[in-house]
Design an enzyme around this catalytic site. Structure first.
Site, mmCIF file in Angstrom:
data_model
loop_
_atom_site.group_PDB
_atom_site.id
_atom_site.type_symbol
_atom_site.label_atom_id
_atom_site.label_comp_id
_atom_site.label_asym_id
_atom_site.label_seq_id
_atom_site.Cartn_x
_atom_site.Cartn_y
_atom_site.Cartn_z
ATOM 1 C CB CYS A 96 -0.844 -0.070 1.175
ATOM 2 S SG CYS A 96 -1.854 1.530 1.419
ATOM 3 C CB CYS A 99 0.215 1.960 4.133
ATOM 4 S SG CYS A 99 -1.395 1.276 3.939
#
Length: 173
Positions: A96, A99
């Site tokens: 991600c 993230c």
């Protein structure tokens, strides 16, 4: 093998460090450079640990960990649910991109609180059961837990001011 490590340690000693060593050790260290009998020069009455121990010591700082990775469900229960501090749980994934952007920002916001709040990192690929239990449907998701109860959450990236505001609200509750 031990001789090579010892030789490497002596070789990396600067002249300043040799002057700081006790006189018997300094003479052993300097004689090993000039003497061809390396093994016999080290067999003095100098304690063995003296040459192997570093001449400088690093200062020890004891501080509470700002963030930690959750290992399993029991670890989550112990360190998050049963925590006396409020804990921000960062549900993330290795793949991600957002993230990877949010994580350091969140750690910075928590570090500014100087130990009044902790951060738990949960990789949803490794701990799918925790993600399902807390209704995580997208990453990054941050859930604030205080006393075992969810007291706040958000999904997605926030800027630094929004993160500071979120952490402050968690501490107020």
């Amino acid at each position: 093998m031990a001789h090579r490590l010892l030789l490497r340690r002596i070789w990396t000693l600067s002249s300043k460090e040799i002057r700081c060593l006790p006189s018997s050790t300094a003479s052993v260290a300097s004689s090993s450079f000039s003497s061809s009998s390396f093994s016999t020069s080290l067999q003095s009455n100098t304690p063995r640990g003296l040459l192997l121990s570093p001449s400088r010591t690093l200062p020890h700082t004891f501080s509470r960990a700002v963030s930690f990775n959750v290992q399993d469900h029991d670890d989550f229960t112990e360190r998050v649910i049963n925590s006396e501090l409020p804990v921000l749980v960062d549900f993330h994934a290795q793949w991600c991109g957002p993230c990877k952007i949010l994580g350091p920002r969140l750690e910075k916001a928590i570090a500014n609180q100087k130990g009044r709040v902790a951060m738990a990192k949960v990789d949803i690929d490794d701990h799918t059961d925790l993600a399902i239990e807390y209704g995580v449907s997208a990453v990054p998701t941050v859930i604030a837990i205080r006393g075992g109860d969810v007291v706040g959450q958000f999904v997605g990236i926030k800027d630094d001011d929004e993160l500071e505001s979120f952490v402050s609200k968690v501490l107020e509750k």
